[in-house]
Design a protein around this motif. Structure first.
Motif, PDB file in Angstrom:
ATOM      1  N   HIS A 111      -0.276  13.394   7.512  1.00 54.75           N
ATOM      2  CA  HIS A 111      -0.195  12.054   8.096  1.00 54.75           C
ATOM      3  C   HIS A 111      -1.385  11.784   9.015  1.00 54.75           C
ATOM      4  N   SER A 114      -4.377  10.871   6.851  1.00 51.47           N
ATOM      5  CA  SER A 114      -4.260   9.659   6.037  1.00 51.47           C
ATOM      6  C   SER A 114      -3.936   8.410   6.858  1.00 51.47           C
ATOM      7  N   THR A 116      -1.534   7.627   8.705  1.00 54.31           N
ATOM      8  CA  THR A 116      -0.137   7.186   8.618  1.00 54.31           C
ATOM      9  C   THR A 116       0.738   7.797   9.711  1.00 54.31           C
ATOM     10  N   THR A 150       5.227   6.061   6.593  1.00 51.99           N
ATOM     11  CA  THR A 150       5.729   4.852   5.938  1.00 51.99           C
ATOM     12  C   THR A 150       4.736   3.705   5.933  1.00 51.99           C
ATOM     13  N   ALA A 152       0.332   2.616   7.103  1.00 53.15           N
ATOM     14  CA  ALA A 152      -0.987   3.093   7.517  1.00 53.15           C
ATOM     15  C   ALA A 152      -1.595   2.107   8.498  1.00 53.15           C
ATOM     16  N   GLN A 289      -2.580   9.246  -0.568  1.00 53.37           N
ATOM     17  CA  GLN A 289      -1.511   9.394   0.417  1.00 53.37           C
ATOM     18  C   GLN A 289      -0.863   8.057   0.759  1.00 53.37           C
ATOM     19  N   PHE A 290      -1.640   7.006   0.630  1.00 57.02           N
ATOM     20  CA  PHE A 290      -1.140   5.670   0.960  1.00 57.02           C
ATOM     21  C   PHE A 290      -1.952   4.634   0.205  1.00 57.02           C
ATOM     22  N   SER A 291      -1.264   3.579  -0.264  1.00 57.79           N
ATOM     23  CA  SER A 291      -1.929   2.445  -0.873  1.00 57.79           C
ATOM     24  C   SER A 291      -1.217   1.178  -0.420  1.00 57.79           C
ATOM     25  N   ASP A 294      -3.519  -2.020   5.312  1.00 55.91           N
ATOM     26  CA  ASP A 294      -3.684  -1.223   6.526  1.00 55.91           C
ATOM     27  C   ASP A 294      -3.433  -2.131   7.724  1.00 55.91           C
ATOM     28  N   ARG A 302      -6.700   2.284   0.179  1.00 57.56           N
ATOM     29  CA  ARG A 302      -6.099   3.505  -0.368  1.00 57.56           C
ATOM     30  C   ARG A 302      -6.652   4.670   0.435  1.00 57.56           C
TER      31      ARG A 302
END
Length: 366
Positions: A111, A114, A116, A150, A152, A289-291, A294, A302
């Motif tokens: 986390h 990334s 997040t 959950t 970013a 890890q995240f898309s 932001d 991403r």
């Protein structure tokens, strides 16, 4: 046309031409490097190292690259993970027990990498950035702004302290020391997390955008009123800033050193016979890890592990325009560094440099 120094493969003439056009367009100075298979096919520089345009940019001129530094700090964590010393799926508190306070016991190491983790904003005074113990204690005593993992939100200043403290807890060395001993030293790369006084004579200070002064502050293109303490150009140009370790934004180097280090990620972990991590360890960096949107950048992003993901490439840019882009399929890295800031909205200089490099790659692979 601006005078460009250095060397380049004939297939890549578009790259020095692109740099010359930026300098002709008003930029003060900068350097560009393109590495393929870990070797330079472009290593050029031009313009001036000072706002008064009296000191020519030299081969060994270095400049603050701001958030490009994040890719260097991420590499340190990925090396530790590849060695089995750091578990990216472990709670941060396993390595940094004090961090578990105020609902952060479920924040994982991945986390942090990334963006997040829910700790995107630096709320302390700028001066506290120069004191590692105070900065990390402030973050350990902060509550996450969302459930970790959950959402970013770009951790523009905080990410380096968060990842750097984990590196210190695992390795027993500051992230700057770890980088110098495990990355820059073995590769012979002129990149520094924090800059010693012995390098001051070759430093190009940051020049604010045209019409702005040194009180110009950092902001994302889509989020002019981001929470937290504003960082000014005068802060980034201060002696205190460059002597400190601020591993999200306090790195100094030139395009050659940026491209050399990140060629490790483009070439399966080995450059110039120096192996820093395995091919699998490299591939971790571009695992999504995240898309989504932001919360701090105000745009879709991403995130991989310490790098932004852009189609088949990954990398990141810094406040003011510096950028590194890694193309693992072509084993290519493009790096651009500059002392000339422009307003973030509409600043496409790095993209223009990357596109010019692809022109050469097409000829090389053809």
């Amino acid at each position: 046309m601006a005078d460009i120094q250095g060397s380049y493969d004939d297939l890549f003439t578009a790259v020095p031409r692109a740099l010359a056009e930026l300098l002709d367009g008003g930029d003060v100075g900068g350097s560009v490097a393109v590495f393929v298979d870990g070797e330079p096919v472009v290593d050029v520089w031009g313009g001036f190292a000072d706002a008064g345009r009296t000191v020519p940019w030299q081969r060994d001129t270095v400049v603050g690259v701001y958030s490009v530094t994040k890719t260097m700090t991420a590499l340190c964590a990925l090396i530790l993970a590849d060695r089995g010393e750091l578990d990216l799926d472990a709670p941060v508190a396993r390595y940094w027990p004090e961090f578990a306070a105020l609902g952060k016991e479920k924040v994982l190491v991945r986390h942090l990498l990334s963006h997040t983790a829910g700790l995107p904003d630096w709320d302390g005074p700028v001066e506290e950035l120069y004191d590692w113990a105070s900065a990390t204690a402030r973050l350990a005593a902060s509550a996450p702004q969302w459930e970790p993992g959950t959402a970013a939100g770009y951790h523009s200043l905080t990410q380096g302290f968060l990842v750097g403290e984990v590196v210190w807890r695992v390795s027993g060395r500051s992230v700057g020391e770890f980088f110098a001993e495990e990355v820059a030293g073995p590769l012979g790369a002129d990149f520094h997390l924090g800059l010693g006084a012995e390098h001051d004579g070759r430093l190009a200070l940051t020049v604010p955008p045209p019409g702005r002064d040194e009180d110009y502050t950092a902001s994302a293109p889509g989020n002019e009123a981001a929470p937290g303490t504003a960082l000014r150009v005068r802060d980034g140009n201060s002696v205190a800033w460059r002597r400190a370790q601020i591993p999200a934004a306090g790195g100094f180097g030139n395009a050659r050193s940026v491209a050399l280090v990140q060629s490790v990620m483009a070439c399966g972990g080995t450059v110039g016979g120096v192996r820093l991590l395995s091919a699998a360890g490299c591939a971790r960096a571009w695992e999504e890890q995240f898309s989504g949107d932001d919360l701090r950048l105000g745009m879709p992003v991403r995130w991989g592990l310490g790098y932004g993901l852009f189609g088949s490439t990954f990398g990141w840019g810094g406040w003011g325009g510096s950028l590194v882009m890694i193309e693992p399929e072509a084993r290519m890295v493009v790096a651009y560094v500059t002392n000339q800031m422009r307003e973030p909205a509409g600043d496409n200089r790095g993209l223009e440099i990357v596109i010019s490099a692809y022109d050469g790659l097409t000829g090389l692979r053809g």
